[in-house]
Motif scaffolding. Structure first.
Motif, PDB file in Angstrom:
ATOM      1  N   LEU A 334       0.832  -1.201   0.000  1.00  0.00           N
ATOM      2  CA  LEU A 334       0.000   0.000   0.000  1.00  0.00           C
ATOM      3  C   LEU A 334       0.868   1.253   0.000  1.00  0.00           C
ATOM      4  N   PRO A 335       0.385   2.335  -0.586  1.00  0.00           N
ATOM      5  CA  PRO A 335       1.140   3.594  -0.592  1.00  0.00           C
ATOM      6  C   PRO A 335       1.273   4.146   0.815  1.00  0.00           C
ATOM      7  N   SER A 336       2.399   4.813   1.093  1.00  0.00           N
ATOM      8  CA  SER A 336       2.653   5.295   2.456  1.00  0.00           C
ATOM      9  C   SER A 336       1.637   6.329   2.904  1.00  0.00           C
ATOM     10  N   SER A 337       0.928   6.954   1.972  1.00  0.00           N
ATOM     11  CA  SER A 337      -0.078   7.957   2.329  1.00  0.00           C
ATOM     12  C   SER A 337      -1.248   7.359   3.096  1.00  0.00           C
ATOM     13  N   VAL A 338      -1.435   6.035   3.026  1.00  0.00           N
ATOM     14  CA  VAL A 338      -2.533   5.396   3.759  1.00  0.00           C
ATOM     15  C   VAL A 338      -2.036   4.302   4.703  1.00  0.00           C
ATOM     16  N   ILE A 339      -0.718   4.237   4.927  1.00  0.00           N
ATOM     17  CA  ILE A 339      -0.164   3.184   5.774  1.00  0.00           C
ATOM     18  C   ILE A 339      -0.718   3.279   7.196  1.00  0.00           C
ATOM     19  N   GLY A 340      -0.779   4.487   7.743  1.00  0.00           N
ATOM     20  CA  GLY A 340      -1.258   4.647   9.113  1.00  0.00           C
ATOM     21  C   GLY A 340      -2.664   4.121   9.296  1.00  0.00           C
ATOM     22  N   THR A 341      -3.580   4.588   8.427  1.00  0.00           N
ATOM     23  CA  THR A 341      -4.969   4.143   8.519  1.00  0.00           C
ATOM     24  C   THR A 341      -5.088   2.648   8.260  1.00  0.00           C
ATOM     25  N   SER A 342      -4.351   2.143   7.262  1.00  0.00           N
ATOM     26  CA  SER A 342      -4.404   0.716   6.927  1.00  0.00           C
ATOM     27  C   SER A 342      -3.935  -0.140   8.090  1.00  0.00           C
ATOM     28  N   MET A 343      -2.824   0.261   8.720  1.00  0.00           N
ATOM     29  CA  MET A 343      -2.313  -0.498   9.852  1.00  0.00           C
ATOM     30  C   MET A 343      -3.296  -0.440  11.019  1.00  0.00           C
ATOM     31  N   GLY A 344      -3.931   0.705  11.206  1.00  0.00           N
ATOM     32  CA  GLY A 344      -4.918   0.828  12.270  1.00  0.00           C
ATOM     33  C   GLY A 344      -6.108  -0.084  12.058  1.00  0.00           C
ATOM     34  N   VAL A 345      -6.611  -0.140  10.818  1.00  0.00           N
ATOM     35  CA  VAL A 345      -7.756  -1.003  10.503  1.00  0.00           C
ATOM     36  C   VAL A 345      -7.407  -2.468  10.757  1.00  0.00           C
ATOM     37  N   ALA A 346      -6.257  -2.901  10.219  1.00  0.00           N
ATOM     38  CA  ALA A 346      -5.868  -4.304  10.351  1.00  0.00           C
ATOM     39  C   ALA A 346      -5.582  -4.670  11.805  1.00  0.00           C
ATOM     40  N   ASN A 347      -4.844  -3.796  12.506  1.00  0.00           N
ATOM     41  CA  ASN A 347      -4.445  -4.115  13.875  1.00  0.00           C
ATOM     42  C   ASN A 347      -5.612  -4.065  14.849  1.00  0.00           C
ATOM     43  N   THR A 348      -6.698  -3.400  14.468  1.00  0.00           N
ATOM     44  CA  THR A 348      -7.901  -3.449  15.302  1.00  0.00           C
ATOM     45  C   THR A 348      -8.370  -4.890  15.466  1.00  0.00           C
ATOM     46  N   GLY A 349      -8.247  -5.669  14.387  1.00  0.00           N
ATOM     47  CA  GLY A 349      -8.603  -7.088  14.469  1.00  0.00           C
ATOM     48  C   GLY A 349      -7.758  -7.818  15.489  1.00  0.00           C
ATOM     49  N   GLY A 350      -6.448  -7.543  15.488  1.00  0.00           N
ATOM     50  CA  GLY A 350      -5.567  -8.196  16.433  1.00  0.00           C
ATOM     51  C   GLY A 350      -5.875  -7.838  17.878  1.00  0.00           C
ATOM     52  N   GLN A 351      -6.178  -6.564  18.119  1.00  0.00           N
ATOM     53  CA  GLN A 351      -6.447  -6.136  19.485  1.00  0.00           C
ATOM     54  C   GLN A 351      -7.816  -6.618  19.976  1.00  0.00           C
ATOM     55  N   LEU A 352      -8.783  -6.708  19.077  1.00  0.00           N
ATOM     56  CA  LEU A 352     -10.075  -7.295  19.457  1.00  0.00           C
ATOM     57  C   LEU A 352      -9.904  -8.756  19.858  1.00  0.00           C
ATOM     58  N   ALA A 353      -9.009  -9.443  19.138  1.00  0.00           N
ATOM     59  CA  ALA A 353      -8.721 -10.839  19.492  1.00  0.00           C
ATOM     60  C   ALA A 353      -8.105 -10.919  20.879  1.00  0.00           C
ATOM     61  N   GLY A 354      -7.222  -9.957  21.205  1.00  0.00           N
ATOM     62  CA  GLY A 354      -6.608  -9.938  22.524  1.00  0.00           C
ATOM     63  C   GLY A 354      -7.618  -9.696  23.627  1.00  0.00           C
ATOM     64  N   PHE A 355      -8.686  -8.994  23.313  1.00  0.00           N
ATOM     65  CA  PHE A 355      -9.729  -8.707  24.301  1.00  0.00           C
ATOM     66  C   PHE A 355     -10.720  -9.869  24.427  1.00  0.00           C
TER      67      PHE A 355
END
Length: 405
Positions: A334-355
């Protein structure tokens, strides 16, 4: 262009930041024994304190990534470290259960912006061929901290107490935020990759991301692999003591073996992922998921503790590979202009799993009268889901990727 010297300095600072953040996060697991006694908390109240961080952390993943894309990774990094340091220090001054829950929740909010913004900074300063390696350096802090946190935490708690310990950790974080302000500088010539959302302005990037099949697959893969990771991390100690008959001292020593394997696997994975032929990463990842499922089956059927720890060590290495592969796909595709948002969306899944996963395992074990078999089968199913998610990744389908290409 960012010089090699400047890249290495940025990576060193990110490594230190991730290490301090991980230590702050894990320290509460040991301090909670003293906190529970001092505040006279019930087990239910203790659980609320421990889960309040993950609630704030998960909620901040997407906003943190969006803020990094909109206002810059450096600004969000500094604010994130500053905010979590303040609330870490304030943890040492709590006076009630309510104040503790609120402060730990806000601590999670503060730390929640760090991973997406640091990932974006890597995409801005490192070439594509080095991003997985850079990410592996940062992720290695989790394994390293897990090795030192038991001994160091006990020392701090028995010498200066939990309140002063949190004040010290908060002060260290404030110093790190000053270092970020001084030393993390992006040259004026550096800019985001040329990227314009298709048929929309910058404000609609989030809507386009969640409609992109690639992001849905990554969200599911993140949830699945972190469900396995957090399921094992939270319940294996209890399982090994209650089912396999280990005492606490033996448990502490044998669990250093998977911890060391995790550190080694993360570094090795970063080297391997950067050298995989284009398109092969999802196939290798899917094969790794199959192996995770098979080894999990062998784990809970192991005839003795030695074989159980052997299988656990192997499965941790493959889990570490997937946990690095997923953010590497985002950084590379993905282009770096959306890396922050993309990582946030994907990592939300990981943190929900942790909860969710630890709660689910507790319910399953209770429902099956103390048996962990069904819980292990649940983790095996998550390995299969992760495999399917990786195999069906489509890098060319979706407006964001079409725009980039």
């Amino acid at each position: 262009m960012v010089s090699k010297k400047q890249r290495n300095l940025i990576l060193l600072l990110l490594f230190i930041g991730w290490a301090i953040g991980n230590f702050d996060r894990y320290f509460i697991n040991y301090a909670i024994l003293s906190i529970t006694e001092d505040l006279q908390l019930s087990p239910t109240s203790t659980g609320l304190i421990l889960s309040s961080f993950f609630a704030g952390y998960a909620l901040m993943q997407i906003p943190g990534g969006w803020l990094a894309d909109k206002f810059g990774s450096r600004r969000v990094l500094i604010v994130s470290v500053l905010m979590w340091s303040i609330f870490t220090a304030m943890t040492g001054a709590v006076w009630s259960l309510t104040s503790m829950i609120i402060i730990r929740f806000l601590f999670g909010i503060g730390e929640g912006g760090f991973q997406p913004s640091s990932s974006k900074l890597i995409s801005q300063t490192f070439p594509s061929s080095k991003r997985a390696w850079a990410m592996s350096i940062m992720l290695s802090t989790s394994g390293i901290v897990s090795l030192i946190v038991p001994v160091l935490s006990v020392y701090m708690l028995t010498t200066i107490g939990w309140r002063v310990s949190f004040l010290v950790l908060g002060a260290i974080g404030l110093i790190i935020s000053v270092f970020y302000w001084i030393f993390i500088k992006l040259p004026e010539g550096i800019k985001e990759e040329e990227f314009k959302p298709v048929g929309a302005n910058q404000e609609s990037v989030f809507k386009q991301l969640i409609k992109t099949p690639l992001m849905l697959n990554l969200f599911i893969a993140y949830y699945s692999i972190y469900a396995i990771n957090w399921g094992l991390a939270t319940w294996l100690p209890t399982y090994l003591v209650n089912i396999r008959g280990l005492d606490l001292i033996s448990l502490g020593w044998v669990q250093t073996i998977p911890g060391l394997a995790m550190v080694f696997a993360i570094f090795l994975s970063g080297y391997v992922i950067d050298r995989l032929p284009e398109g092969r990463e999802k196939v290798i990842g899917a094969i790794s998921c199959v192996l995770i499922g098979c080894i999990l089956y062998l784990m809970f059927n192991a005839p003795n503790v030695t074989m159980f720890i052997t299988y656990q060590t192997i499965v941790i290495m493959f889990i570490s590979f997937i946990m690095l592969l997923l953010p590497a796909i985002i950084l590379k595709r993905l282009p770096s202009s959306v890396i922050g948002t993309s990582m946030g969306v994907a990592n939300t899944g990981g943190q929900l799993a942790g909860f969710i996963t630890p709660l689910a395992i507790g319910f399953i074990v209770q429902m099956f009268n103390g048996s962990y078999d069904a819980a292990f089968w649940m983790l095996i199913i998550f390995a299969i889901i992760c495999m399917v998610s990786l195999l069906t990744l489509n890098y060319r389908k979706g407006g964001l990727l079409q725009a980039e290409q």
